[in-house]
Design a protein around this motif. Structure first.
Motif, short mmCIF file in Angstrom:
data_model
loop_
_atom_site.label_atom_id
_atom_site.label_comp_id
_atom_site.label_asym_id
_atom_site.label_seq_id
_atom_site.Cartn_x
_atom_site.Cartn_y
_atom_site.Cartn_z
N ALA A 34 -4.10 -13.45 3.93
CA ALA A 34 -3.22 -12.58 3.14
C ALA A 34 -2.51 -13.35 2.04
CB ALA A 34 -2.22 -11.88 4.05
N ARG A 40 -1.03 -11.31 -4.61
CA ARG A 40 -0.15 -11.23 -3.45
C ARG A 40 0.88 -12.35 -3.45
NH1 ARG A 40 -5.10 -9.20 -0.76
NH2 ARG A 40 -5.62 -11.30 -0.09
N GLN A 71 -1.93 -4.07 -3.10
CA GLN A 71 -1.63 -5.39 -2.53
C GLN A 71 -0.47 -5.32 -1.55
OE1 GLN A 71 -3.65 -7.71 -2.72
NE2 GLN A 71 -4.89 -7.10 -4.47
N LEU A 75 -0.26 -6.65 2.29
CA LEU A 75 0.83 -7.51 2.76
C LEU A 75 1.59 -6.86 3.91
CD1 LEU A 75 2.14 -8.78 -0.69
CD2 LEU A 75 0.99 -10.14 1.07
#
Length: 113
Positions: A34, A40, A71, A75
């Motif tokens: 991630a 991100r 995004q 997250l």
């Protein structure tokens, strides 16, 4: 078992006792995946400073709101950000201090002399 030049059986047994479960290792890898996207990371860097809505993040980063939303979803699924609702607006912030530490450690590693 492969033949080695030395006896490491004590060390191997000590490490075996402390091995982390495969599923936990998978989860750790997913967490780091991630972080493995520039957009991100940019979002994390601004949320580290302030709780913000999608529009503000979009304006700060000069990225479309739909891309930011996409995004943020990733997250959120990775438990890196969380959201709260203030009226009709949804605001995002980093999930906890661990995320800030991971980001800060990465930044320090990259920028150290």
């Amino acid at each position: 078992m492969a033949t080695t030049c030395c006896d490491h059986s004590k060390e191997v047994e000590r490490v075996k006792k402390n091995l982390i479960e495969e599923e936990t290792l998978y989860d750790i890898a997913e967490l780091f995946k991630a972080f493995a996207d520039t957009t991100r990371i940019k979002i994390i860097s601004v949320l580290k400073e302030e709780e913000l809505c999608v529009g503000a993040i979009s304006e700060l980063l000069n990225i479309s709101q739909s891309a930011i939303s996409h995004q943020l979803r990733a997250l959120k699924n990775a438990k890196i950000v969380k959201h709260t609702r203030h009226g009709k607006q949804i605001f995002y912030t980093l999930d906890d201090e661990h995320i800030k530490k991971i980001y800060d450690m990465g930044l320090e590693h990259i920028t150290k002399g």
